[in-house]
Design an enzyme around this catalytic site. Structure first.
Site, PDB file in Angstrom:
ATOM      1  N   CYS A 133       1.110  -1.180   0.021  1.00 35.77           N
ATOM      2  CA  CYS A 133       0.032  -0.184  -0.013  1.00 35.77           C
ATOM      3  C   CYS A 133       0.966   1.392  -0.003  1.00 35.77           C
ATOM      4  CB  CYS A 133      -0.811  -0.086   1.156  1.00 35.77           C
ATOM      5  SG  CYS A 133      -1.793  -1.667   1.607  1.00 35.77           S
ATOM      6  N   CYS A 172      -1.707   4.028  11.094  1.00 30.93           N
ATOM      7  CA  CYS A 172      -1.680   5.266  11.804  1.00 30.93           C
ATOM      8  C   CYS A 172      -3.017   5.321  12.729  1.00 30.93           C
ATOM      9  CB  CYS A 172      -1.630   6.461  10.973  1.00 30.93           C
ATOM     10  SG  CYS A 172      -2.552   6.607   9.703  1.00 30.93           S
TER      11      CYS A 172
END
Length: 447
Positions: A102, A223
């Protein structure tokens, strides 16, 4: 967030209320190694990486030619912890194959390229087509030739077998770790988004696991602070596959919170902005302990057109000796090292957007050089160069005409502080600026 390991609500809220924005960059070790000679001062080194630095304040990055030359990458400090996982768990990285699944916009990929030796190869994949453009731009600026850029869904990799020694999955997540840096992330967050992201993360890991070699390493990061996207994902993965959680050695002075998942005691590493100088981040790593499938080989790929020996001889003056395989792909001549060519032949029907270095178009036994060659580490030292001042460099980056009296006629690299920005073609009465139109900067000084 309540109940997550290491969570200190009052301290966290105080940090958010200050509105402080942490600025950090990471140098490109193949282009720039002196942190003291950048266009702006650095404040301190980031402790978990050898090439990352904190800044006192945010510079006008867009108006810094060194950014456009690939001297550094603007990256959030916590995410540079990837370096510790790679160095500690893969101390021998010669010849390995790596997938950044990704990858956009390119922070992890550029970091991986800095950590890999030249005989390793990186595949940088981005599933969202609109995001591949910025990924490609950042990787071209970084200058490596031992890379491929692909645009595929994770499920497309599942049929390839055990191709990769290392897979990095910086997974799409709910973004709670970005609340301080991006207030919009707070407005967009919801419990349903966490659940949706958790399901997506499981699908991604299910799809990609088969193409990790036996004994290979998978590094997973988000995150997000949510247990459902972090430790619970580690528990889920270890319940589905034969793998071991890999611990890391972490300096206590870094204030990174080491965690263990509830069911499988998988090691995880959490970053909180009230405890480290960075944003929210989570990382965990797994070693595969089951046999991988066999590699499928190329399927559905048109055979690439080899470049003739005469053409290779004709372009030798442009290149260092690192590239050994040359092809014509549509109108462009492409050069790549052997390990990239070898992996390319095994990528099945995946869509490969870029491989190695795009050298340029071929016409009348002459090369019309591509911007990728200008920024590549493979361009020959003997190619003519024109050193520009800072104002001239900004003119060049705005794609304006540059006056360069006394320069050698023909193709020249337009350089700033010794780093190439792109091509200038010097003619008898003018010079033509070949900086890509879609990359030109629009910001004017002082704005």
């Amino acid at each position: 967030m309540a109940g997550t390991p290491g969570w200190q609500e009052a301290a966290y809220c105080r940090v958010l209320e200050t509105g402080e924005q942490v600025q950090s960059i990471r140098l490109n070790p193949r282009k720039w190694t002196d942190s003291q000679s950048l266009s702006f001062p650095v404040e301190a080194a980031i402790p978990w990486t050898q090439t990352g630095y904190y800044l006192d304040e945010r510079p006008k990055y867009t108006l810094d030619p060194l950014l456009h030359a690939g001297a550094y990458y603007v990256q959030e400090a916590s995410s540079m912890f990837l370096e510790q996982a790679v160095k500690q768990l893969l101390p021998e990285r010669g010849g390995i194959r790596v997938l950044d699944l990704c990858a956009a916009p390119g922070g992890k990929s550029t970091h991986l390229l800095s950590l890999l030796p030249d005989d390793a190869v990186l595949v940088s994949n981005e599933v969202i087509k609109s995001r591949v453009t910025i990924l490609e731009e950042n990787l071209v600026k970084w200058g490596n030739s031992n890379q491929l850029i692909t645009n595929n869904d994770p499920r497309d990799f599942s049929e390839l077998g055990g191709l990769f020694d290392l897979i990095v999955v910086d997974a799409p997540c709910s973004g709670s770790g970005l609340f301080r840096r991006d207030p919009k992330a707070m407005a967009e967050w919801s419990e349903s988004a966490v659940e949706l992201c958790s399901q997506r993360q499981k699908r991604i890991l299910t799809d990609i696991w088969p193409c990790l070699k036996e004994g290979g390493l998978l590094i997973y990061s988000t995150c997000s602070y949510s247990l459902q996207e972090d430790e619970a994902i580690a528990d889920w993965l270890l319940s589905q596959v034969e793998a071991e959680s890999e611990p890391l050695q972490v300096d206590p002075a870094w204030n990174i919170v080491e965690t263990k998942s509830a069911q499988k005691a998988a090691f995880g590493y959490r970053f909180y902005p009230d405890q480290v100088r960075g944003e929210g981040f989570f990382l965990t790593a797994f070693r595969k302990r089951e046999a991988a499938g066999t590699v499928s080989g190329r399927k559905g790929k048109n055979k690439l057109e080899k470049v003739s020996k005469q053409q290779v001889a004709d372009i030798s003056e442009w290149l260092k000796p690192g590239l050994s395989q040359f092809y014509m792909i549509q109108e462009n001549m492409v050069g790549m090292p052997e390990q990239v060519d070898s992996l390319l032949s095994e990528l099945g029907s995946l869509y490969v957007r870029r491989a190695g270095v795009t050298l340029g178009k071929w016409a009348d036994r002459k090369l019309i050089p591509d911007h990728g060659l200008a920024l590549s580490n493979e361009v020959h030292e003997a190619v003519n160069r024109i050193e520009l001042s800072a104002p001239q460099a900004l003119q060049y980056l705005r794609k304006e005409e540059i006056q360069v009296p006394g320069s050698a006629p023909g193709w020249n690299l337009a350089c700033y502080k010794g780093l190439s920005l792109g091509w200038l073609k010097v003619l008898p009465n003018r010079s033509n600026n070949y900086y890509p139109k879609e990359w030109r900067i629009l910001m004017q000084s002082g704005r």
